[in-house]
Enzyme design. Structure first.
Site, short mmCIF file in Angstrom:
data_model
loop_
_atom_site.label_atom_id
_atom_site.label_comp_id
_atom_site.label_asym_id
_atom_site.label_seq_id
_atom_site.Cartn_x
_atom_site.Cartn_y
_atom_site.Cartn_z
N GLY A 167 -6.16 -8.46 0.75
CA GLY A 167 -4.39 -8.49 1.07
C GLY A 167 -3.93 -9.93 1.10
N ARG B 105 0.78 -1.31 -0.07
CA ARG B 105 0.04 0.06 0.01
C ARG B 105 0.86 1.22 0.18
NH1 ARG B 105 -4.90 -2.02 3.92
NH2 ARG B 105 -6.50 -2.70 2.13
N LYS C 278 -13.50 -16.86 5.30
CA LYS C 278 -14.92 -16.99 5.79
C LYS C 278 -16.10 -16.63 4.67
CE LYS C 278 -14.82 -15.02 10.28
NZ LYS C 278 -15.00 -13.89 10.81
N GLY D 145 -12.15 -4.87 0.93
CA GLY D 145 -13.61 -4.49 1.37
C GLY D 145 -14.12 -3.46 0.49
#
Ligand code: ADP
Ligand code: MG
Length: 395
Positions: free
Chosen positions: A348, A37, A197, A371
Site C-alpha cells: 500500500g 483499489r 518492519k 500480503g
C-alpha cells in the site's frame, strides 16, 4: 501454472454474478482516502454490467468487530458512483430478507454493493452457512480480490464450493504479472525491500533470497540488519527479537546477495521538521535515528535497478511522507519507473509513494495485493486460487 476459468468461459447475460472485489481502502474523516483499489476493481464490474449481468459486489473493509457503522461500505459505494458514472445500490447487509427484496426487482446491468462482509461473524471463520447464503445470491462467482486471495474466508473461498467460480480480470492480471516473477524472472532478478518492519518481511526475505540475484534493503527494516552486522544504529527502528534470525540470513551462503545502505539520513528526532544529516552507515550517532537511505546508497540501488531484467519492489526506503526523508524513495522509484526491466510493485505505502511521484503509470504492473502478493511470490498456494482451480479441473 495456475489454471482457472475466466469470464470468457461463462455467459453472464441476464445472470446474477457475485463479484468478490478488494475495496478495502483507507477512510479519512468518513470518506474514501486513497482509491487505488476501487479504480483497479471497477473495470471488472463495468465489464459485467455491460455484458448484461446483475452485478452483486462483495468486499470487506478494515477490521470491524461485528456490525460497526464506522466500517460501512457506504462511502465506497458513493465513491464508486462518482468514478463509474452509473448507479451502484448500497445494500443494508450481506444477505437476508432485505438483500433479497432489493435484488428481487433487479434488471440486467444493475450494480449492487453488499455491506462489509466482515460484519458477519462467519466471514473470517469461512462458515459454511454464510458461504451458502452468499452463493444463494447468484448464479456465478467471480473472485477478483487478489489482495484477499490469501485468506480462506466465506466470501473468498467458501462461496466457491457452491456455484461455478471464475477468476476476474484483475485477479488474472495479478497472477500473470507475479507469476512471471515466480516462474521465470528475466535476469538479473532484483528485489527491493523496505518499509517499517523486518518482522513483516523476514518470511519473504528468506524464501526469495535463493531465487534472486540481488536483494536491496532500505527502510526502517534495514536497521535491524545493520545492527545484526554489529553497527551502531542510534535510536533507529530495531526489532531486537529478529536480530538472530536476520544475522543468520546475512551470514548464510546467499547472504552476500543482500545489499544494505552505506549511508543514512539521520534525524535528530522523529518529526517532520527534524534536522536531517547524511552520515556513513558505519558511523551513526548514538542520538538520532535513521529515517532514509543516503544519496550514495540510493544511487547504488538505482544502478542495480537500471541494469536488472526484472525488479520487484515492496516497501519505501524511508519516511517518504516527510519531505526531508523522501529522497531515497524518490531516487529508487524514479529508477524503477525508468528501468527497461519487468517492474512489479506491491504494498500500500509503496504504491502510494509511486503515485505521489507521478510514476504509477510507468510500472509494468502495480499490484493491489500487499500480503497476498508477498505470499504468492514466496511460492505459497493462495486458498482463493486453489478454490478456483477446482472448477477449471472439473470443467
Ligand atoms: P508497504 O505498505 O509498501 O508494504 P510498509 O507498510 O511495510 O510498506 O512500510 C511503510 C512505512 O514505513 C511508511 O509509512 C514509512 O514512513 C515507514 N518507514 C520507512 N522507513 C522508515 C524508517 N527508517 N523509520 C521509520 N519508519 C519508516
Ligand atoms: Mg503499509
Amino acid at each position: 501454472m495456475t489454471a482457472f476459468l475466466t469470464l470468457d468461459d461463462i455467459d453472464v447475460s441476464g445472470a446474477r454474478v457475485l463479484v468478490r472485489s478488494d475495496l478495502n481502502v483507507p477512510l479519512e474523516d468518513g470518506a474514501v482516502g486513497d482509491d487505488f483499489r476501487i479504480r483497479s476493481s471497477l473495470p471488472t464490474i463495468t465489464r459485467l454490467r455491460n455484458d448484461g449481468a446483475i452485478v452483486i459486489v462483495a468486499s470487506h473493509l478494515g477490521r470491524p468487530e461485528g456490525r460497526d457503522p464506522q466500517f460501512s461500505l457506504a462511502p465506497v459505494a458513493e465513491h464508486m458512483v462518482e468514478l463509474a458514472g452509473y448507479p451502484v445500490t448500497q445494500l443494508p447487509g450481506v444477505y437476508g430478507p432485505e438483500v433479497d427484496n432489493a435484488l428481487a426487482g433487479a434488471e440486467p446491468g444493475d450494480v449492487f454493493l453488499l455491506e462489509n462482509t466482515r460484519f458477519e461473524p462467519g466471514e473470517k471463520k469461512n462458515d459454511p452457512e454464510l458461504a451458502a447464503a452468499l452463493a444463494g445470491l447468484a448464479d456465478y462467482f467471480v473472485l477478483d480480490a487478489f489482495g484477499s486471495a490469501h485468506r480462506a474466508h466465506a466470501s473468498t473461498v467458501g462461496v466457491a464450493d457452491h456455484i461455478t467460480s471464475v477468476a476476474g480480470p484483475l485477479l488474472a492480471a495479478e497472477v500473470a504479472a507475479l507469476g512471471a516473477l515466480l516462474e521465470d524472472p528475466p535476469r538479473p532478478y532484483v528485489v527491493v525491500l523496505g518499509g517499517a518492519k523486518v518482522s513483516d518481511k523476514l518470511g519473504v526475505m528468506k524464501s526469495l533470497l535463493p531465487k534472486v540475484d540481488a536483494m536491496l534493503v532500505g527502510g526502517g527494516m534495514c536497521f535491524t540488519l545493520l545492527a545484526a552486522q554489529g553497527y551502531k544504529i542510534g535510536e533507529s527502528l530495531l526489532e531486537e527479537d529478529m536480530m538472530d534470525e536476520v544475522g543468520e540470513l546475512l551470514a548464510s551462503e546467499r547472504g552476500s546477495r543482500i545489499s544494505l545502505p552505506t549511508d543514512i539520513v539521520v534525524a535528530d528526532r522523529f518529526a517532520e521538521d527534524a534536522t536531517a544529516t547524511v552520515v556513513p552507515a558505519t558511523d551513526m550517532p548514538a542520538e538520532g535515528l535513521g529515517l532514509d537511505i543516503g544519496p550514495d546508497s540510493a544511487e547504488q540501488f538505482a544502478r542495480a535497478i537500471a541494469e536488472a531484467g526484472s525488479v520487484f519492489w515492496n516497501g519505501p526506503m524511508g519516511v517518504f511522507e516527510w519531505e526531508s526523508f523522501r529522497a531515497g524513495t524518490e531516487t529508487v522509484a524514479t529508477a524503477f519507473a525508468a528501468s527497461p526491466a519487468l517492474t512489479v510493485a506491491g504494498g500500500g505505502d509503496s504504491v502510494a509513494a509511486l503515485r505521489s511521484f507521478g510514476l504509477e503509470g510507468e510500472i509494468s504492473h502495480v499490484s493491489t495485493g500487499g500480503g497476498a502478493g508477498l505470499e504468492f511470490l514466496e511460492g505459497d498456494s493462495l486458498p482463493g486460487l486453489v478454490a478456483l482451480e477446482r472448477w477449471a479441473n472439473d470443467a
